[in-house]
Design a protein around this motif. Structure first.
Motif, PDB file in Angstrom:
ATOM      1  N   CYS B  78      41.585  38.619  39.655  1.00 14.66           N
ATOM      2  CA  CYS B  78      40.912  39.820  40.168  1.00 14.66           C
ATOM      3  C   CYS B  78      39.416  39.563  40.279  1.00 14.66           C
ATOM      4  N   ILE B 103      39.225  49.465  38.401  1.00 17.93           N
ATOM      5  CA  ILE B 103      39.036  48.119  37.867  1.00 17.93           C
ATOM      6  C   ILE B 103      38.066  48.217  36.702  1.00 17.93           C
ATOM      7  N   PRO B 120      42.509  45.386  36.517  1.00 17.59           N
ATOM      8  CA  PRO B 120      42.991  46.556  37.250  1.00 17.59           C
ATOM      9  C   PRO B 120      43.826  47.430  36.313  1.00 17.59           C
ATOM     10  N   CYS B 204      45.288  44.079  48.465  1.00 20.70           N
ATOM     11  CA  CYS B 204      44.666  43.059  47.612  1.00 20.70           C
ATOM     12  C   CYS B 204      44.619  41.707  48.332  1.00 20.70           C
ATOM     13  N   VAL B 208      46.589  39.712  43.458  1.00 19.63           N
ATOM     14  CA  VAL B 208      46.560  40.135  42.067  1.00 19.63           C
ATOM     15  C   VAL B 208      47.692  41.113  41.776  1.00 19.63           C
TER      16      VAL B 208
END
Lengths: 134, 250
Positions: B78, B103, B120, B204, B208
């Motif tokens: 991430c 996040i 996340p 994404c 992730v």
């Protein structure tokens, strides 16, 4: 502050002068003047940081990057469609060195380069509170 | 334990886990694959051959569900680009003061901001959801079919008890609808319309968020958490909520 005798005034002037000198010097020797300083990429993703100082401290010459790999102008690489990880993995851009040989590989330590939206806002003084961090 | 303390912990392996604890998790069809120092962070995966056990009536109700949705988060990939959050806001009309997913950021050590960790967080769609247990009007409930923790906005009286009960801080009060809102794996906006992924998983760019089915051996999510020797962990297992959101590295 009241300045009585000449001695004190002389001292005060000296103090003022050295202060000005100090400010001037620190500005002149600031990294931003000599190399490109810190550059933050925001395209395609927010945000990646590139710091000249880290790289020049490694003994890298300007030419190792500014001889075909990067322009001496922030924002140029970001205009290219291939400024992506896939391209880095093929050895382009940062991937020319960040290949696990010259420097740590581009498919490791993602957050060494990626500071994210949060890092971007911290560095640019943004105030957006993205919440969550209770 | 605070979420921010997790990464500092060392994996101790399963040996130190009290057998009683181990049995408790196995009852819910979860294989224990690792445990962090002090036993506060358990790593769980669904056990392959536990379906016989699962069919018995348990405190978790029907388990596993069909489909049994899960999200696997490959945490160290991430980069906090927050495209997931943007996609979620667009898809589910989330107001600026709230979030369905966010996040979190943490430093590896105090005062060291190099190589931060981005984590996340979203509703964990727990098998034993504390929010459902405390809701006085059954406005929030565990969907019998999918196991998704859903909201019936019309029944919500805005008492916010569920918000306090949620171990993941995954609920917010929507001022416009005067009801609590939360992630429902995009059930109304996407899954029920035939889309296979949640908005965040689709958005994404770093792979992730892997959305899939815990019971489907062909699903990438399933395979990621069943890889031998892979460390898999959940957030706040000590609450006994039995989350369906799993975290891995790489």
């Amino acid at each position: 502050m009241k300045i009585g005798n000449t001695k004190a005034r002389k001292f005060f002037n000296l103090l003022l002068f050295s202060l000005v000198l100090l400010v001037f010097c620190s500005q002149a020797s600031g990294q931003d003047e000599e190399d490109g300083g810190s550059i933050i990429f925001t395209k395609p993703v927010k945000a990646v940081i590139f710091e000249h100082s880290i790289h020049t401290e490694q003994g890298l010459e300007c030419d190792s990057c500014h001889d075909g790999m990067f322009e001496m102008e922030a924002g140029v690489a970001e205009q290219n469609d291939d400024f992506t990880m896939a391209s880095l993995y093929e050895g382009n851009y940062c991937g020319g060195c960040h290949d696990g040989d010259t420097a740590f590989a581009s498919n490791t330590r993602c957050t060494a380069c990626h500071i994210g939206v949060k890092g971007y806002e911290r560095l640019t003084g943004g105030t957006k509170d993205s919440g969550g961090g209770h | 334990m605070k979420i921010s303390d997790f990464e500092k912990l060392k994996n101790e392996g399963t040996e130190k886990l009290p057998s009683e604890e181990r049995r408790r998790f196995l009852r819910f069809g979860l294989a224990v694959t690792g445990v962090f120092l002090g036993g506060s962070v358990l790593s769980l995966t669904s056990a392959r051959n536990a379906s016989g056990v699962q069919e018995k009536k348990s405190a978790a109700g029907k388990f596993p569900y069909k489909p049994h949705y899960t999200m696997v988060l490959r945490q160290n990939r991430c980069i906090d680009c927050e495209r997931c959050m943007e996609a979620c806001v667009r898809t589910n009309h989330v107001p600026s003061y709230g979030y369905r997913t966010t996040i979190m950021e943490q430093n590896r050590a105090a005062g060291d901001d190099r190589d931060p960790l981005f984590m996340p967080v979203l509703c964990n769609h727990c098998n034993r959801p504390p929010c459902v247990r405390v809701c006085p009007t059954t406005a929030t409930y565990k969907d019998k079919e999918t196991g998704i923790v859903m909201m019936d906005y019309k029944r919500c009286i805005g008492c916010k008890t569920c918000m306090a009960a949620c171990p993941y801080n995954a609920r917010y009060f929507n001022e416009e609808t005067r009801a609590v809102d939360k992630c429902n794996f995009c059930f109304d906006t996407r899954l029920s319309k035939g889309k296979k992924l949640t908005a965040c998983a689709e958005a994404c760019p770093a792979d992730v968020r892997i959305f899939g089915e815990l019971t489907d051996e062909n699903s990438e999510a399933y395979q990621l958490i069943h890889k031998p020797d892979r460390k898999v962990w959940v957030l706040r297992p000590e609450t006994g909520a039995m989350p369906n959101v799993f975290y891995i590295n790489d």
